[in-house]
Design a protein around this motif. Structure first.
Motif, PDB file in Angstrom:
ATOM      1  N   TRP A  46       0.840  -1.203   0.000  1.00 50.82           N
ATOM      2  CA  TRP A  46       0.000   0.000   0.000  1.00 50.82           C
ATOM      3  C   TRP A  46       0.877   1.256   0.000  1.00 50.82           C
ATOM      4  O   TRP A  46       0.597   2.225  -0.704  1.00 50.82           O
ATOM      5  CB  TRP A  46      -0.918  -0.018   1.219  1.00 50.82           C
ATOM      6  N   LYS A  47       1.975   1.226   0.776  1.00 54.31           N
ATOM      7  CA  LYS A  47       2.855   2.391   0.834  1.00 54.31           C
ATOM      8  C   LYS A  47       3.579   2.628  -0.491  1.00 54.31           C
ATOM      9  O   LYS A  47       3.665   3.759  -0.954  1.00 54.31           O
ATOM     10  CB  LYS A  47       3.906   2.203   1.935  1.00 54.31           C
ATOM     11  N   HIS A  48       4.100   1.579  -1.093  1.00 55.75           N
ATOM     12  CA  HIS A  48       4.925   1.724  -2.294  1.00 55.75           C
ATOM     13  C   HIS A  48       4.105   1.866  -3.582  1.00 55.75           C
ATOM     14  O   HIS A  48       4.470   2.633  -4.460  1.00 55.75           O
ATOM     15  CB  HIS A  48       5.889   0.550  -2.441  1.00 55.75           C
ATOM     16  N   GLU A  49       3.017   1.119  -3.689  1.00 59.36           N
ATOM     17  CA  GLU A  49       2.259   1.099  -4.935  1.00 59.36           C
ATOM     18  C   GLU A  49       0.876   1.729  -4.818  1.00 59.36           C
ATOM     19  O   GLU A  49       0.226   1.969  -5.822  1.00 59.36           O
ATOM     20  CB  GLU A  49       2.120  -0.340  -5.430  1.00 59.36           C
ATOM     21  N   GLY A  50       0.421   1.948  -3.596  1.00 61.30           N
ATOM     22  CA  GLY A  50      -0.909   2.512  -3.400  1.00 61.30           C
ATOM     23  C   GLY A  50      -2.031   1.534  -3.723  1.00 61.30           C
ATOM     24  O   GLY A  50      -3.160   1.936  -3.975  1.00 61.30           O
ATOM     25  N   ILE A  51      -1.727   0.254  -3.714  1.00 62.55           N
ATOM     26  CA  ILE A  51      -2.698  -0.771  -4.106  1.00 62.55           C
ATOM     27  C   ILE A  51      -3.121  -1.571  -2.881  1.00 62.55           C
ATOM     28  O   ILE A  51      -2.281  -2.025  -2.110  1.00 62.55           O
ATOM     29  CB  ILE A  51      -2.082  -1.731  -5.140  1.00 62.55           C
TER      30      ILE A  51
END
Length: 136
Positions: A46-51
């Protein structure tokens, strides 16, 4: 070690929500009853890709839908002694899906039905001794 069931979007959202509420990975893991590695992976992604959603997998889609599989299972359990060819023909006439006998045989095997006998039935010859021991 095999993979477990994939997390739903709701479960992933709960993990991210707890993270935003300043809970630690260990607290989230205990609260949601998930492994710490899973919680950490969801947060990192979630932090790196926002997924937070699971991306679609590669590969060919299944020939039978879940509804078709349930129909096949009911037919196979109802007509247990029929051949695979007869079961395939009946299934195609009922559901309208075009499948081969190989597909039907594979699905029967996945459901636990081996050949013409169901593994759900009790073995015949109830007079046998337990654990293969014979009376002396």
């Amino acid at each position: 070690m095999g993979r477990g069931e994939e997390l739903s979007d709701f479960q992933r959202g709960r993990v991210v929500g707890c993270h935003l509420a300043k809970k630690s990975v260990r607290e989230i893991s205990a609260l949601l009853k998930m492994p710490r590695s899973t919680v950490g992976h969801v947060i990192r992604r979630w932090k790196h890709e926002g997924i937070t959603t699971a991306l679609p997998r590669s590969g060919r889609p299944h020939k039978l839908k879940e509804e078709d599989r349930q129909v096949l299972e009911k037919m196979a359990l109802k007509n247990c002694p029929t051949s695979v060819e007869a079961l395939t023909a009946e299934f195609q006439s009922v559901s309208g899906a075009r499948v081969s006998t190989k597909t039907v045989r594979r699905k029967q095997h996945e459901m636990g039905l081996r050949g013409r006998l169901s593994t759900h039935t009790k073995p015949k010859g109830g007079d046998a001794e337990p654990h293969g021991r014979r009376a002396v």
